[in-house]
Design a protein around this motif. Structure first.
Motif, PDB file in Angstrom:
ATOM      1  N   TYR A  53       0.833  -1.212   0.000  1.00 43.17           N
ATOM      2  CA  TYR A  53       0.000   0.000   0.000  1.00 43.17           C
ATOM      3  C   TYR A  53       0.866   1.260   0.000  1.00 43.17           C
ATOM      4  O   TYR A  53       0.538   2.245  -0.653  1.00 43.17           O
ATOM      5  N   SER A  54       1.976   1.222   0.711  1.00 44.55           N
ATOM      6  CA  SER A  54       2.865   2.384   0.782  1.00 44.55           C
ATOM      7  C   SER A  54       3.474   2.708  -0.577  1.00 44.55           C
ATOM      8  O   SER A  54       3.852   3.839  -0.846  1.00 44.55           O
ATOM      9  N   SER A  55       3.579   1.692  -1.430  1.00 40.58           N
ATOM     10  CA  SER A  55       4.175   1.870  -2.764  1.00 40.58           C
ATOM     11  C   SER A  55       3.117   1.986  -3.859  1.00 40.58           C
ATOM     12  O   SER A  55       3.441   1.940  -5.033  1.00 40.58           O
ATOM     13  N   HIS A  56       1.848   2.094  -3.453  1.00 40.41           N
ATOM     14  CA  HIS A  56       0.726   2.185  -4.395  1.00 40.41           C
ATOM     15  C   HIS A  56       0.657   0.980  -5.320  1.00 40.41           C
ATOM     16  O   HIS A  56       0.382   1.123  -6.519  1.00 40.41           O
ATOM     17  N   GLY A  57       0.924  -0.202  -4.767  1.00 39.33           N
ATOM     18  CA  GLY A  57       0.863  -1.423  -5.567  1.00 39.33           C
ATOM     19  C   GLY A  57      -0.454  -2.149  -5.359  1.00 39.33           C
ATOM     20  O   GLY A  57      -1.221  -1.823  -4.452  1.00 39.33           O
ATOM     21  N   ILE A  58      -0.699  -3.154  -6.199  1.00 40.18           N
ATOM     22  CA  ILE A  58      -1.887  -3.998  -6.033  1.00 40.18           C
ATOM     23  C   ILE A  58      -1.494  -5.456  -5.806  1.00 40.18           C
ATOM     24  O   ILE A  58      -2.350  -6.306  -5.623  1.00 40.18           O
ATOM     25  N   GLY A  59      -0.197  -5.721  -5.832  1.00 38.43           N
ATOM     26  CA  GLY A  59       0.274  -7.075  -5.563  1.00 38.43           C
ATOM     27  C   GLY A  59       1.730  -7.030  -5.137  1.00 38.43           C
ATOM     28  O   GLY A  59       2.479  -6.138  -5.548  1.00 38.43           O
ATOM     29  N   LEU A  60       2.112  -7.983  -4.263  1.00 36.62           N
ATOM     30  CA  LEU A  60       3.498  -8.063  -3.823  1.00 36.62           C
ATOM     31  C   LEU A  60       3.787  -9.513  -3.457  1.00 36.62           C
ATOM     32  O   LEU A  60       2.984 -10.158  -2.784  1.00 36.62           O
ATOM     33  N   ALA A  61       4.927 -10.005  -3.932  1.00 38.37           N
ATOM     34  CA  ALA A  61       5.356 -11.369  -3.622  1.00 38.37           C
ATOM     35  C   ALA A  61       6.541 -11.294  -2.662  1.00 38.37           C
ATOM     36  O   ALA A  61       7.369 -10.381  -2.760  1.00 38.37           O
ATOM     37  N   ALA A  62       6.631 -12.266  -1.753  1.00 31.56           N
ATOM     38  CA  ALA A  62       7.691 -12.254  -0.741  1.00 31.56           C
ATOM     39  C   ALA A  62       9.110 -12.116  -1.327  1.00 31.56           C
ATOM     40  O   ALA A  62       9.931 -11.398  -0.755  1.00 31.56           O
ATOM     41  N   PRO A  63       9.433 -12.761  -2.475  1.00 29.32           N
ATOM     42  CA  PRO A  63      10.785 -12.580  -3.016  1.00 29.32           C
ATOM     43  C   PRO A  63      11.134 -11.113  -3.327  1.00 29.32           C
ATOM     44  O   PRO A  63      12.301 -10.737  -3.307  1.00 29.32           O
ATOM     45  N   GLN A  64      10.123 -10.280  -3.578  1.00 33.14           N
ATOM     46  CA  GLN A  64      10.386  -8.863  -3.867  1.00 33.14           C
ATOM     47  C   GLN A  64      10.919  -8.128  -2.637  1.00 33.14           C
ATOM     48  O   GLN A  64      11.516  -7.070  -2.759  1.00 33.14           O
ATOM     49  N   VAL A  65      10.670  -8.696  -1.457  1.00 29.86           N
ATOM     50  CA  VAL A  65      11.194  -8.098  -0.228  1.00 29.86           C
ATOM     51  C   VAL A  65      12.279  -9.013   0.360  1.00 29.86           C
ATOM     52  O   VAL A  65      12.532  -9.028   1.553  1.00 29.86           O
ATOM     53  N   ALA A  66      12.911  -9.791  -0.532  1.00 27.49           N
ATOM     54  CA  ALA A  66      14.051 -10.664  -0.206  1.00 27.49           C
ATOM     55  C   ALA A  66      13.704 -11.769   0.787  1.00 27.49           C
ATOM     56  O   ALA A  66      14.546 -12.188   1.572  1.00 27.49           O
ATOM     57  N   ILE A  67      12.463 -12.240   0.753  1.00 26.53           N
ATOM     58  CA  ILE A  67      12.057 -13.364   1.594  1.00 26.53           C
ATOM     59  C   ILE A  67      11.616 -14.480   0.668  1.00 26.53           C
ATOM     60  O   ILE A  67      10.670 -14.323  -0.105  1.00 26.53           O
ATOM     61  N   HIS A  68      12.336 -15.585   0.724  1.00 26.25           N
ATOM     62  CA  HIS A  68      12.092 -16.645  -0.256  1.00 26.25           C
ATOM     63  C   HIS A  68      11.067 -17.653   0.237  1.00 26.25           C
ATOM     64  O   HIS A  68      11.358 -18.817   0.474  1.00 26.25           O
ATOM     65  N   LYS A  69       9.851 -17.142   0.368  1.00 25.99           N
ATOM     66  CA  LYS A  69       8.713 -17.969   0.773  1.00 25.99           C
ATOM     67  C   LYS A  69       7.602 -17.775  -0.242  1.00 25.99           C
ATOM     68  O   LYS A  69       7.470 -16.700  -0.815  1.00 25.99           O
ATOM     69  N   GLN A  70       6.795 -18.815  -0.437  1.00 25.28           N
ATOM     70  CA  GLN A  70       5.689 -18.744  -1.392  1.00 25.28           C
ATOM     71  C   GLN A  70       4.494 -18.040  -0.752  1.00 25.28           C
ATOM     72  O   GLN A  70       3.543 -18.661  -0.307  1.00 25.28           O
ATOM     73  N   LEU A  71       4.609 -16.725  -0.703  1.00 34.26           N
ATOM     74  CA  LEU A  71       3.571 -15.886  -0.113  1.00 34.26           C
ATOM     75  C   LEU A  71       3.339 -14.685  -1.014  1.00 34.26           C
ATOM     76  O   LEU A  71       4.298 -14.018  -1.428  1.00 34.26           O
ATOM     77  N   ILE A  72       2.061 -14.433  -1.299  1.00 37.26           N
ATOM     78  CA  ILE A  72       1.663 -13.322  -2.161  1.00 37.26           C
ATOM     79  C   ILE A  72       0.542 -12.558  -1.473  1.00 37.26           C
ATOM     80  O   ILE A  72      -0.342 -13.180  -0.882  1.00 37.26           O
ATOM     81  N   VAL A  73       0.588 -11.230  -1.557  1.00 37.28           N
ATOM     82  CA  VAL A  73      -0.544 -10.422  -1.103  1.00 37.28           C
ATOM     83  C   VAL A  73      -1.049  -9.615  -2.300  1.00 37.28           C
ATOM     84  O   VAL A  73      -0.260  -9.135  -3.107  1.00 37.28           O
ATOM     85  N   ILE A  74      -2.381  -9.512  -2.402  1.00 34.13           N
ATOM     86  CA  ILE A  74      -3.001  -8.842  -3.547  1.00 34.13           C
ATOM     87  C   ILE A  74      -4.190  -8.018  -3.072  1.00 34.13           C
ATOM     88  O   ILE A  74      -4.948  -8.457  -2.211  1.00 34.13           O
TER      89      ILE A  74
END
Length: 187
Positions: A53-74
């Motif tokens: 939300y802080s980056s005005h996104g609509i989706g974010l995957a954990a690897p984008q924040v350097a966490i190698h887990k299969q987690l997605i928020v949308i």
């Protein structure tokens, strides 16, 4: 399907996580399945939502924040407080439509770059929710696209890897200061 994770849909001056950008090796490492959905996973999802939300996104995957887990928020409706975000743990696409559509995509890890990508219009995806319950949803149009885009991140794939228009890709990346060499085309 209501989320047990609630965060204000607002821009924070200091989001809890850093989003890595194209060229960073962490974005190319495949994510690992989450064995147990617990409070640490829910806390990570919450921080990912705040960062998204802080980056005005609509989706974010954990690897984008350097966490190698299969987690997605949308959240395809970040301006609608009544619309709960979707949290997908260990997502797996079980069906895709034959019908394809071409839509412009962007990515929080490649700020300012927007290019056309071809993807299936409709998908079916199975995943665990933030309580660890198995779920299955059918997604179409924007939601289907965001899920596919974020799931690519779980496999170390970036949307620019799927861009067919090489000239536009090269121009846009150069314009925004990204290296064309950071792209790994999927053909």
């Amino acid at each position: 399907m209501t989320s047990v994770i609630t965060v204000e849909k607002e821009k924070l001056d200091n989001p809890p996580l850093d989003i890595h950008v194209l060229g960073d090796r962490v974005l190319r490492q495949p994510a690992k399945r989450i064995a147990k959905v617990d409070d640490s996973v829910r806390q990570l999802a919450k921080e990912m939502l705040q960062t998204m939300y802080s980056s005005h996104g609509i989706g974010l995957a954990a690897p984008q924040v350097a966490i190698h887990k299969q987690l997605i928020v949308i959240d395809c409706e970040p301006d609608n407080p009544a619309n709960p975000p979707l949290i997908l743990i260990n997502p797996k696409i079980t069906r895709v439509s034959q019908e394809l559509c071409v839509v412009e995509e962007g990515c929080l890890s490649i700020p300012g770059v927007y290019l056309d990508v071809t993807r299936p219009k409709t998908i079916e995806v199975s995943f665990k929710d933030e309580q660890g319950k198995p779920r299955k949803i059918q997604a179409t149009d924007l939601l289907a696209r965001v899920i596919q885009h974020e799931m690519d991140h779980l496999n170390g794939v970036m949307f620019v890897d799927r861009v067919d228009n090489d000239l536009a890709l090269t121009e846009k990346l150069q314009e925004k200061g990204f290296s064309r060499g950071a792209v790994k085309p999927i053909k």
